[in-house]
Design a protein around this motif. Structure first.
Motif, short mmCIF file in Angstrom:
data_model
loop_
_atom_site.label_atom_id
_atom_site.label_comp_id
_atom_site.label_asym_id
_atom_site.label_seq_id
_atom_site.Cartn_x
_atom_site.Cartn_y
_atom_site.Cartn_z
N LEU A 29 0.83 -1.21 0.00
CA LEU A 29 0.00 0.00 0.00
C LEU A 29 0.86 1.26 0.00
O LEU A 29 0.49 2.27 -0.61
CB LEU A 29 -0.95 0.00 1.20
N GLN A 30 2.02 1.22 0.66
CA GLN A 30 2.93 2.36 0.63
C GLN A 30 3.43 2.61 -0.79
O GLN A 30 3.46 3.76 -1.25
CB GLN A 30 4.14 2.11 1.55
N SER A 33 0.57 3.97 -3.00
CA SER A 33 0.30 5.38 -2.72
C SER A 33 1.36 6.27 -3.35
O SER A 33 1.04 7.32 -3.92
CB SER A 33 0.26 5.60 -1.21
N ASP A 36 0.79 6.42 -7.12
CA ASP A 36 -0.34 7.28 -7.44
C ASP A 36 0.04 8.75 -7.35
O ASP A 36 -0.32 9.55 -8.22
CB ASP A 36 -1.52 7.00 -6.51
N LYS A 65 3.27 14.39 2.21
CA LYS A 65 3.23 12.93 2.29
C LYS A 65 4.54 12.32 2.78
O LYS A 65 4.63 11.13 3.02
CB LYS A 65 2.91 12.33 0.91
#
Length: 125
Positions: A29-30, A33, A36, A65
């Motif tokens: 997921l890191q 992200s 993206d 982020k």
């Protein structure tokens, strides 16, 4: 007695597998992200034709982020300009024909004690 040991070992292995799987999924997921965000930065820069306010905003968004952004702008006369902060974004971008957008992020897995920097690179044209 052997049934108790087998059951205990099964529960232990199941918990270990769960913890490792959770760490791998969190790492995935890191990376997702970061990919993206990198794609969004490239798209915004292309759609605005490297407008300096948009470039500044991209730097702000990536810093929020926890990522580090580096942009190398290629001009029509063959020169390049490396930008590492939003304040260094050029006011005049009429001569810019493309840019190499590099974003560094950290892949972390707390269970396996891993923290590695990774770089995503892409071209905005």
């Amino acid at each position: 007695m052997s049934q108790i040991m087998k059951a205990y070992m099964s529960v232990f292995l199941l918990l270990l597998l769960t913890a490792v799987s959770e760490g791998i999924f969190t790492g995935y997921l890191q990376v997702l992200s970061a990919q993206d965000m990198h794609a969004a930065v490239i798209k915004e820069m292309e759609n605005s034709h490297f407008y300096h306010e948009v470039v500044k905003e991209c730097f702000e968004q990536t810093e929020e982020k926890g990522y580090r952004l580096e942009i190398t702008m290629y001009k029509k006369d063959g020169t390049t300009q490396k930008i590492t902060s939003g304040e260094a974004a050029p006011e005049d971008t009429k001569e810019v024909m493309g840019a190499d957008v590099r974003m560094e992020f950290a892949y972390t897995n707390t269970f396996l004690q891993i923290r590695q920097p990774h770089i995503l690179s892409g071209y905005a044209g």
